[in-house]
Design a protein around this motif. Structure first.
Motif, PDB file in Angstrom:
ATOM      1  N   ILE A 156       1.032  -1.136   0.042  1.00 47.13           N
ATOM      2  CA  ILE A 156       0.046  -0.180   0.013  1.00 47.13           C
ATOM      3  C   ILE A 156       0.974   1.191   0.097  1.00 47.13           C
ATOM      4  CG2 ILE A 156      -1.893  -1.226   1.046  1.00 47.13           C
ATOM      5  CD1 ILE A 156      -1.139   0.146   3.577  1.00 47.13           C
ATOM      6  N   SER A 157       2.005   1.155   0.346  1.00 48.14           N
ATOM      7  CA  SER A 157       3.044   2.349   0.204  1.00 48.14           C
ATOM      8  C   SER A 157       4.460   1.787   0.361  1.00 48.14           C
ATOM      9  CB  SER A 157       2.636   3.183   1.528  1.00 48.14           C
ATOM     10  OG  SER A 157       3.132   2.661   2.783  1.00 48.14           O
ATOM     11  N   ILE A 158       5.236   2.627  -0.168  1.00 44.64           N
ATOM     12  CA  ILE A 158       6.822   2.305  -0.269  1.00 44.64           C
ATOM     13  C   ILE A 158       7.397   3.429   0.138  1.00 44.64           C
ATOM     14  CG2 ILE A 158       8.735   1.611  -1.742  1.00 44.64           C
ATOM     15  CD1 ILE A 158       6.904   0.027  -3.622  1.00 44.64           C
ATOM     16  N   GLN A 159       8.313   3.235   1.345  1.00 39.92           N
ATOM     17  CA  GLN A 159       9.036   4.621   1.817  1.00 39.92           C
ATOM     18  C   GLN A 159      10.129   4.611   1.295  1.00 39.92           C
ATOM     19  OE1 GLN A 159       6.940   2.570   4.120  1.00 39.92           O
ATOM     20  NE2 GLN A 159       5.560   4.521   3.859  1.00 39.92           N
ATOM     21  N   GLN A 160      11.133   3.620   1.165  1.00 36.69           N
ATOM     22  CA  GLN A 160      12.435   3.422   0.585  1.00 36.69           C
ATOM     23  C   GLN A 160      12.936   2.283  -0.208  1.00 36.69           C
ATOM     24  OE1 GLN A 160      15.314   4.102   3.903  1.00 36.69           O
ATOM     25  NE2 GLN A 160      16.806   2.963   3.114  1.00 36.69           N
ATOM     26  N   VAL A 161      13.676   2.469  -1.076  1.00 36.44           N
ATOM     27  CA  VAL A 161      14.322   1.330  -1.875  1.00 36.44           C
ATOM     28  C   VAL A 161      15.682   1.342  -1.154  1.00 36.44           C
ATOM     29  CG1 VAL A 161      15.440   0.665  -4.012  1.00 36.44           C
ATOM     30  CG2 VAL A 161      12.916   1.720  -3.967  1.00 36.44           C
ATOM     31  N   ASN A 162      15.863   0.248  -0.551  1.00 35.53           N
ATOM     32  CA  ASN A 162      17.388  -0.245  -0.006  1.00 35.53           C
ATOM     33  C   ASN A 162      18.255  -0.694  -1.207  1.00 35.53           C
ATOM     34  OD1 ASN A 162      16.128   0.022   2.626  1.00 35.53           O
ATOM     35  ND2 ASN A 162      15.539  -2.216   2.704  1.00 35.53           N
ATOM     36  N   SER A 163      17.976  -1.469  -2.000  1.00 34.22           N
ATOM     37  CA  SER A 163      18.913  -1.895  -3.192  1.00 34.22           C
ATOM     38  C   SER A 163      17.933  -2.703  -3.991  1.00 34.22           C
ATOM     39  CB  SER A 163      20.082  -2.429  -2.542  1.00 34.22           C
ATOM     40  OG  SER A 163      19.658  -3.711  -1.806  1.00 34.22           O
ATOM     41  N   CYS A 164      18.551  -3.140  -5.156  1.00 32.58           N
ATOM     42  CA  CYS A 164      18.228  -4.013  -5.986  1.00 32.58           C
ATOM     43  C   CYS A 164      19.182  -5.162  -6.208  1.00 32.58           C
ATOM     44  CB  CYS A 164      17.497  -3.428  -7.371  1.00 32.58           C
ATOM     45  SG  CYS A 164      16.818  -4.821  -8.075  1.00 32.58           S
ATOM     46  N   ASP A 165      19.265  -6.071  -5.721  1.00 30.44           N
ATOM     47  CA  ASP A 165      20.414  -6.920  -5.691  1.00 30.44           C
ATOM     48  C   ASP A 165      20.566  -8.198  -6.780  1.00 30.44           C
ATOM     49  OD1 ASP A 165      21.103  -5.373  -3.574  1.00 30.44           O
ATOM     50  OD2 ASP A 165      20.099  -6.658  -2.033  1.00 30.44           O
ATOM     51  N   ILE A 166      21.750  -8.665  -7.061  1.00 36.30           N
ATOM     52  CA  ILE A 166      21.973  -9.867  -7.709  1.00 36.30           C
ATOM     53  C   ILE A 166      21.662 -10.982  -6.894  1.00 36.30           C
ATOM     54  CG2 ILE A 166      23.347 -11.003  -9.603  1.00 36.30           C
ATOM     55  CD1 ILE A 166      22.269  -8.141 -10.464  1.00 36.30           C
ATOM     56  N   VAL A 167      20.837 -11.986  -7.082  1.00 33.23           N
ATOM     57  CA  VAL A 167      20.638 -13.185  -6.467  1.00 33.23           C
ATOM     58  C   VAL A 167      20.320 -14.213  -7.454  1.00 33.23           C
ATOM     59  CG1 VAL A 167      19.436 -11.758  -4.640  1.00 33.23           C
ATOM     60  CG2 VAL A 167      18.209 -12.879  -6.390  1.00 33.23           C
ATOM     61  N   THR A 168      20.099 -15.461  -6.876  1.00 33.22           N
ATOM     62  CA  THR A 168      20.176 -16.765  -7.542  1.00 33.22           C
ATOM     63  C   THR A 168      18.582 -16.900  -7.832  1.00 33.22           C
ATOM     64  OG1 THR A 168      20.222 -17.937  -5.594  1.00 33.22           O
ATOM     65  CG2 THR A 168      22.379 -17.694  -6.627  1.00 33.22           C
ATOM     66  N   ARG A 169      17.568 -16.846  -7.001  1.00 35.12           N
ATOM     67  CA  ARG A 169      16.492 -16.906  -7.293  1.00 35.12           C
ATOM     68  C   ARG A 169      15.358 -16.099  -6.765  1.00 35.12           C
ATOM     69  NH1 ARG A 169      15.380 -22.737  -7.621  1.00 35.12           N
ATOM     70  NH2 ARG A 169      13.196 -21.809  -8.053  1.00 35.12           N
ATOM     71  N   PRO A 170      15.304 -15.050  -7.810  1.00 36.11           N
ATOM     72  CA  PRO A 170      14.300 -13.758  -7.435  1.00 36.11           C
ATOM     73  C   PRO A 170      12.773 -14.619  -7.435  1.00 36.11           C
ATOM     74  CG  PRO A 170      14.866 -13.819  -9.719  1.00 36.11           C
ATOM     75  CD  PRO A 170      15.746 -14.858  -8.998  1.00 36.11           C
ATOM     76  N   SER A 171      12.099 -13.702  -6.430  1.00 30.17           N
ATOM     77  CA  SER A 171      10.870 -14.266  -6.330  1.00 30.17           C
ATOM     78  C   SER A 171       9.551 -13.390  -6.942  1.00 30.17           C
ATOM     79  CB  SER A 171      10.262 -14.351  -4.853  1.00 30.17           C
ATOM     80  OG  SER A 171      10.547 -13.081  -4.272  1.00 30.17           O
ATOM     81  N   ALA A 172      10.134 -12.223  -7.422  1.00 31.40           N
ATOM     82  CA  ALA A 172       9.019 -11.237  -8.294  1.00 31.40           C
ATOM     83  C   ALA A 172       9.257 -11.357  -9.780  1.00 31.40           C
ATOM     84  CB  ALA A 172       9.320  -9.679  -7.608  1.00 31.40           C
ATOM     85  N   GLY A 173      10.001 -12.275 -10.304  1.00 34.27           N
ATOM     86  CA  GLY A 173      10.298 -12.441 -11.622  1.00 34.27           C
ATOM     87  C   GLY A 173       9.650 -13.632 -12.427  1.00 34.27           C
ATOM     88  N   GLY A 174       9.856 -14.014 -13.668  1.00 31.75           N
ATOM     89  CA  GLY A 174       9.598 -15.172 -14.256  1.00 31.75           C
ATOM     90  C   GLY A 174      10.834 -15.815 -14.957  1.00 31.75           C
ATOM     91  N   THR A 175      10.662 -16.373 -16.166  1.00 30.33           N
ATOM     92  CA  THR A 175      11.692 -17.251 -16.449  1.00 30.33           C
ATOM     93  C   THR A 175      12.642 -16.106 -17.472  1.00 30.33           C
ATOM     94  OG1 THR A 175      10.289 -19.234 -16.507  1.00 30.33           O
ATOM     95  CG2 THR A 175      12.126 -19.133 -17.973  1.00 30.33           C
ATOM     96  N   PHE A 176      13.888 -16.612 -17.317  1.00 27.79           N
ATOM     97  CA  PHE A 176      14.740 -15.763 -18.183  1.00 27.79           C
ATOM     98  C   PHE A 176      15.201 -16.626 -19.224  1.00 27.79           C
ATOM     99  CE2 PHE A 176      19.672 -14.595 -18.396  1.00 27.79           C
ATOM    100  CZ  PHE A 176      19.187 -13.534 -19.163  1.00 27.79           C
ATOM    101  N   ARG A 177      14.979 -16.295 -20.384  1.00 28.34           N
ATOM    102  CA  ARG A 177      15.224 -16.917 -21.581  1.00 28.34           C
ATOM    103  C   ARG A 177      16.616 -16.466 -22.251  1.00 28.34           C
ATOM    104  NH1 ARG A 177      10.921 -19.402 -23.922  1.00 28.34           N
ATOM    105  NH2 ARG A 177       9.310 -19.921 -22.288  1.00 28.34           N
ATOM    106  N   ARG A 178      16.985 -15.320 -22.476  1.00 29.58           N
ATOM    107  CA  ARG A 178      18.248 -15.019 -23.171  1.00 29.58           C
ATOM    108  C   ARG A 178      18.482 -13.425 -23.233  1.00 29.58           C
ATOM    109  NH1 ARG A 178      14.421 -16.059 -26.698  1.00 29.58           N
ATOM    110  NH2 ARG A 178      13.978 -14.621 -28.261  1.00 29.58           N
ATOM    111  N   ILE A 179      19.679 -13.151 -23.290  1.00 26.12           N
ATOM    112  CA  ILE A 179      19.810 -11.621 -23.397  1.00 26.12           C
ATOM    113  C   ILE A 179      19.710 -11.335 -24.816  1.00 26.12           C
ATOM    114  CG2 ILE A 179      21.856 -10.142 -23.230  1.00 26.12           C
ATOM    115  CD1 ILE A 179      23.098 -11.777 -21.087  1.00 26.12           C
ATOM    116  N   LEU A 180      18.935 -10.468 -25.064  1.00 25.24           N
ATOM    117  CA  LEU A 180      18.474  -9.933 -26.462  1.00 25.24           C
ATOM    118  C   LEU A 180      19.681  -9.014 -26.988  1.00 25.24           C
ATOM    119  CD1 LEU A 180      14.909  -9.587 -25.993  1.00 25.24           C
ATOM    120  CD2 LEU A 180      15.928 -11.762 -26.718  1.00 25.24           C
ATOM    121  N   HIS A 181      20.452  -9.429 -27.893  1.00 23.75           N
ATOM    122  CA  HIS A 181      21.442  -8.595 -28.516  1.00 23.75           C
ATOM    123  C   HIS A 181      21.931  -9.034 -29.889  1.00 23.75           C
ATOM    124  CE1 HIS A 181      24.994 -11.298 -28.104  1.00 23.75           C
ATOM    125  NE2 HIS A 181      24.369 -11.881 -27.068  1.00 23.75           N
ATOM    126  N   GLU A 182      22.650  -8.272 -30.492  1.00 23.79           N
ATOM    127  CA  GLU A 182      23.098  -8.404 -31.906  1.00 23.79           C
ATOM    128  C   GLU A 182      24.712  -8.102 -31.892  1.00 23.79           C
ATOM    129  OE1 GLU A 182      20.738  -5.828 -33.794  1.00 23.79           O
ATOM    130  OE2 GLU A 182      19.337  -7.123 -34.428  1.00 23.79           O
TER     131      GLU A 182
END
Length: 679
Positions: A156-182
């Motif tokens: 209902i409210s967000i006061q502060q973003v502490n960080s957004c960290d690199i982890v092994t198993r995120p819970s707010a995401g889906g399936t990572f397929r590939r890096i889209l690049h050329e």
């Protein structure tokens, strides 16, 4: 095609919290910049729900936020993060309303050059077709309310973003397929080549117009050069297309569940030529359909065509559970999990799981009451979107306590198991063990004489299993006081209690001389059982007991010749039993007579026997029935249960987690003839 267009085209993949595209200049050696999806709207695996307003707030607060390797272990650690853990920062954040569940938040993550180790992991994971090994997890302070109907925790409210960290198993995401690049080098060469060709063409045309006397020969020469350059650019572009096709083929084959032999056939058909993604998917689908049909037809069995499981994936929850296990001195598979350190305190363990350093939210990870809390009373707490909070503190603690309970229970001496029969029983109904009578000697049947008919008598030994158990509570004060030693003692004490209770139950059949199936006491001097003596433990007294067991007869009066295997004594007779059964000579004999009892039986010392003089001879249960112990559901070990629902029991009334130990069993003497009592 622009990077924004690439993200839009792959939107259906729902790569929440994962790396989604590589920006130009990522390999400059002066740090790396990647475009990422910070968070996806809707409900995360941790039960938090993010709507459009909360996503817009995150997009605003994430600008300039730091990125770390892994989440902080606790709220205190979050405040005092080490500079060695910083791997980059976020900029150019934006909220995208398109897509289901309220849209998503994207940003550019700049990774410092000092974090090349992380960039190497990202590139290698993507090259191997395993980009799901790395993801993003946001760590914020905010308010949420519990929706009782859906059990969702609505932000209902967000006061502060502490960080957004690199982890092994995120819970707010889906399936990572590939890096889209050329391949930027090839594209730049192609674009430069196109620009050069256009420039040279214009120059040629201008030259012809300005100097018509140059003639057709020079113009033709210039056109040939331009054509050669065009062919070179097309060749480079063809090589890039071939490389992309090869990488795509290997990635999809690694993701596929097809057997290696089938993968080799698909690789052989497609390798060495350019193909599009649709053709590759069609080949894989065709191969899977063929295998499925062959399996249904019975032509393929057990060839390993089963869906593979990622057994080597280690989640954050597994690491936290291992830290709980190490806290209770349990064995941890360090070869798989790495150098796991146990929690040093119960408060550290609680804070690590819940993020609540002060226990503001109670002692259950879900301890919130009411259908929906109003915003004014909603608690402000740490919201971490890694998967370490998918299991509650009470569950993790209870799992480790149960493991410790079983380890201590199984380590407790249970020598009574040597002379009883252990059976599984289905329920708490009365258990009946029918004891058939016996035939006497077979009579002679004369010629032309009918056989005589006889009948068997029977009796039944019965018992009703019972439930035994206890409740143990861990209070909020215990966690606040950080009394780890007290909590660590609980499983050991419960194990000793369960093991001792069961041993008392078994040995009580010997010491209490109960009434058994024939309405007589188990041990009697003379009829009906003739299995009790009156002498103290000695070599001679044991010989008399053995003779009495040898003389035991069946219902038809035929001697069975039973032999005892065990000598059961209280601690007071331990040394006497050792002398009697292990001396080469008869104890006290002036002539050094040979001791016939040497090694004849195996002593069992039973602290649960209450008499200091009683001793017992017991037969081998594989040769003669003695005592049966039945466990409900075949559950021989005691079980630990957790009650941590926030609106029930002591959790609601006294701020306490309740653990319940339960052990269900019963038993009875099945046959008296395998048992003898000395005094």
């Amino acid at each position: 095609m622009s990077p924004q267009a690439l993200v839009h085209n792959e939107q259906h993949i729902r790569i929440t919290g994962q790396l989604v595209e590589q920006l130009e200049g990522a390999d400059t050696g002066e740090g790396h910049a990647v475009r990422v999806t910070i968070i996806q709207g809707g409900r995360s695996r941790n039960g938090y729900v993010y709507d459009q307003v909360s996503l817009q707030r995150i997009a605003h607060l994430i600008e300039g936020a730091q990125a770390y390797a892994d989440h902080a272990r606790s709220s205190e650690d979050q405040v005092n993060r080490s500079v060695r853990d910083v791997i980059g920062f976020y900029h150019d954040a934006s909220y995208h309303p398109d897509g289901p569940d309220g849209g998503r938040v994207d940003a550019t993550l700049h990774i410092f050059a000092a974090a090349d180790w992380l960039w190497s992991i990202i590139k290698e994971a993507c090259t191997l077709g395993r980009p799901e090994l790395i993801g993003l997890s946001i760590d914020i302070f905010g308010q949420w309310q519990l929706n009782e109907a859906s059990k969702a925790k609505e932000i209902i409210s967000i006061q502060q973003v502490n960080s957004c960290d690199i982890v092994t198993r995120p819970s707010a995401g889906g399936t990572f397929r590939r890096i889209l690049h050329e391949d930027r080098t090839a594209l730049e060469e192609y674009e430069e080549g196109e620009a050069y060709l256009m420039t040279e063409t214009l120059k040629s045309e201008e030259a012809v117009e300005a100097q018509p006397e140059v003639g057709a020969g020079r113009l033709q020469e210039q056109q040939q050069q331009i054509e050669q350059q065009r062919q070179e650019v097309e060749r480079l572009l063809s090589e890039v297309t071939m490389q992309k096709a090869t990488l795509s083929l290997e990635r999809r084959l690694q993701e596929s569940i097809l057997p290696e032999a089938v993968k080799a056939q698909v690789r052989q058909r497609l390798q060495g030529r350019a193909f599009d993604e649709h053709e590759l998917e069609a080949e894989l689908t065709s191969a899977q359909a063929l295998l499925a049909q062959l399996t249904r037809d019975g032509l393929i069995r057990g060839n390993g065509h089963e869906k593979a499981t990622v057994s080597q994936m280690i989640t954050e929850a597994e690491k936290v559970q291992a830290a709980f296990d190490a806290m209770f001195d349990l064995d941890v598979d360090r070869s798989r999990l790495g150098n796991i350190h146990g929690f040093g305190s119960i408060h550290e363990a609680y804070t690590r799981v819940t993020g609540d350093a002060s226990l503001r939210a109670g002692i259950s990870s879900s301890s919130h009451l009411g259908a929906i809390r109003v915003a004014e009373s909603a608690p402000i707490g740490r919201i971490s979107e890694a998967d370490t909070t998918t299991a509650s503190f009470s569950y993790l603690l209870g799992t480790s306590m149960n493991k410790r309970l079983l380890k201590d229970y199984q380590a407790w001496p249970a020598e009574w198991q040597k002379f009883v029969t252990i059976v599984p029983i289905r329920d708490f109904k009365q258990q009946t063990r029918v004891r058939l009578g016996a035939f006497g000697s077979l009579p002679i049947v004369a010629e032309d004489t009918p056989y005589s008919a006889i009948t068997l008598t029977d009796s039944a030994a019965t018992y009703v299993p019972q439930k035994r158990g206890n409740l143990v509570t861990i209070s909020r004060e215990t966690i606040l006081n950080d009394d780890l030693q007290a909590i660590r003692q609980i499983p050991a004490k419960l194990a000793v209690s369960a093991a001792y209770t069961l041993a008392e139950f078994v040995y009580a059949f010997l010491s209490s001389n109960p009434l058994i199936y024939d309405a007589a006491n188990l041990f009697t001097t003379g009829a009906p059982h003739n299995n009790m003596g009156a002498a103290a433990l000695s070599s001679a007294a044991m010989q008399n007991g053995i003779t009495a067991m040898r003389e035991q007869a069946n219902y038809a009066g035929k001697r069975l010749g039973l032999r005892p295997r065990y000598l059961v004594v209280p601690p007071e007779l331990e040394w006497t039993s050792m002398v009697v059964t292990r001396s080469a000579g008869v104890p006290g004999s002036p002539n050094n007579d040979i001791n016939p009892m040497l090694g004849y039986v195996t002593p069992i010392i039973a602290p649960q026997l209450s008499s200091a003089t009683q001793w017992f001879l017991v037969g081998d249960p594989r040769e003669v029935d003695t005592i049966e112990i039945g466990f409900v559901g075949g559950q021989v070990n005691p079980t630990l249960f957790i009650q941590d629902q926030p609106i029930l029991g002591l959790n609601f009334t006294q701020d306490a987690i309740t653990y319940k130990i339960r052990h269900e069993y019963g038993g009875a003497v099945v046959d008296y003839r395998g048992l003898y009592r000395g005094v």
